[in-house]
Write an enzyme that holds these catalytic residues in place. Sequence first.
Site, mmCIF file in Angstrom:
data_model
loop_
_atom_site.group_PDB
_atom_site.id
_atom_site.type_symbol
_atom_site.label_atom_id
_atom_site.label_comp_id
_atom_site.label_asym_id
_atom_site.label_seq_id
_atom_site.Cartn_x
_atom_site.Cartn_y
_atom_site.Cartn_z
ATOM 1 C CG ASP A 23 7.167 13.288 30.053
ATOM 2 O OD1 ASP A 23 8.412 13.354 30.100
ATOM 3 O OD2 ASP A 23 6.497 12.558 30.805
ATOM 4 C CB CYS A 80 19.007 27.895 14.408
ATOM 5 S SG CYS A 80 17.709 29.120 14.324
ATOM 6 C CE LYS A 140 5.974 3.988 29.857
ATOM 7 N NZ LYS A 140 5.579 5.416 29.850
ATOM 8 C CB ALA A 164 0.297 9.017 24.993
ATOM 9 C CB CYS A 201 17.358 31.765 17.198
ATOM 10 S SG CYS A 201 17.310 30.116 17.908
ATOM 11 C CB CYS A 242 -0.582 13.598 30.625
ATOM 12 S SG CYS A 242 0.747 12.524 30.336
ATOM 13 N NE ARG A 274 -3.792 -2.240 0.062
ATOM 14 C CZ ARG A 274 -3.588 -3.501 -0.302
ATOM 15 N NH1 ARG A 274 -2.421 -3.863 -0.806
ATOM 16 N NH2 ARG A 274 -4.529 -4.404 -0.161
ATOM 17 N NE ARG A 326 -1.027 8.883 28.533
ATOM 18 C CZ ARG A 326 -0.981 8.302 29.730
ATOM 19 N NH1 ARG A 326 -1.955 7.527 30.140
ATOM 20 N NH2 ARG A 326 0.054 8.485 30.518
HETATM 21 ZN ZN LIG Z 1 16.320 28.936 16.209
#
Ligand SMILES: [Zn+2]
Length: 339
Positions: free
Chosen positions: A130, A245, A86, A40, A242, A186, A13, A71
């Site tokens: 997280d 970058c 995990k 999740a 920044c 969460c 597919r 989840r």
């Molecule tokens: Zn940047």
Amino acid sequence: MLKFRMDELRYARNISFAPIGKKGQEKLCASTAAVIGLGAVGTPAAAYLARAGVNIILIDHDIVEKSNLQRQILYTEKDALGAVPKAEAAKMALESANPDINIDAYAEELTSRNMGELLGRADIVIDATDNLETRFRLNDWCVKNGKAWVFSAAIGDKGMSATMVPGSSCLRCFMPKAGAGMLPTCESEGIMGPAAGIAGAIGASEAIKYITGAGKPNTQLLHFRLLDMSFELIKINKDKACKTCGKREFEFLEGKGRVSARVCADAFQINYKGGIDIGLAEKRARKIPECRVLLASRTVLAVDMLGARVTLFGSGKAIVKNCATEAKAKNIAAKLVSA
Ligand SMILES: [Zn+2]
């Protein structure tokens, strides 16, 4: 190019979808994606990539718990009962879905020191962690090394995603500073499983696009809310000033940048300045009769002890969960770590 086995029936597919085609499928089979954080968002991202034929590097230092099963789609009741790491549980699940790919699993804490070793081979990195500190460190490392990565996050009914490719804007262009408690967890806010599923699926789709050259990477910030079904694209301007970058100052990678960690009501974080000797802590843990070792890697030790879940990190952080007071948390950690 990686050596690969391409079973055309398995990927039929993808191959019949013109923007991918047979050439794109060959690229997928020859590529590697790293998924950091197997919760999740990370589990659906890893599932779609593995099934699409992409070789996977899995990184997570946590253990499957019952409250994850609502989840985190690669895990089973049995994984939670057995307190399986995990990284290990995810590897088993993905291997049974696609035995033709390479899967490397690391139950490690991602630090400035091991980032090159763990992520160096990846063609693209999916961030499904997280915590902001890891994200900022990852952003530094990816900009420094010219590596593409996908930022993805979900909380409540909301989700976000943005893809950073060499030369594009970076995480710090739109999030210059990481403040305390900027992102709720969460555990405190709750989460609808499908919100994380969408963020993870978008991460996988961005990786497939990047690897095959189909479509264009989403270098804007996608923000969605499921309760009112709003999907919004917010333009991210590349900021010449920044730090990461623009000025190429990698302060999170060098350990100068700091993010305050938010810890939940029944969990305490203790910091040990000189780091934690994980090997020594493991030896101690194995001598304590009421202590059950759940995970022991080079950088992480997780145990159940006196009703609490203790996770120690080589970088010097100890998290004690299911514990009523800070004094008790410190007491328990001290049995494994000498200050
Ligand atoms: Zn940047």
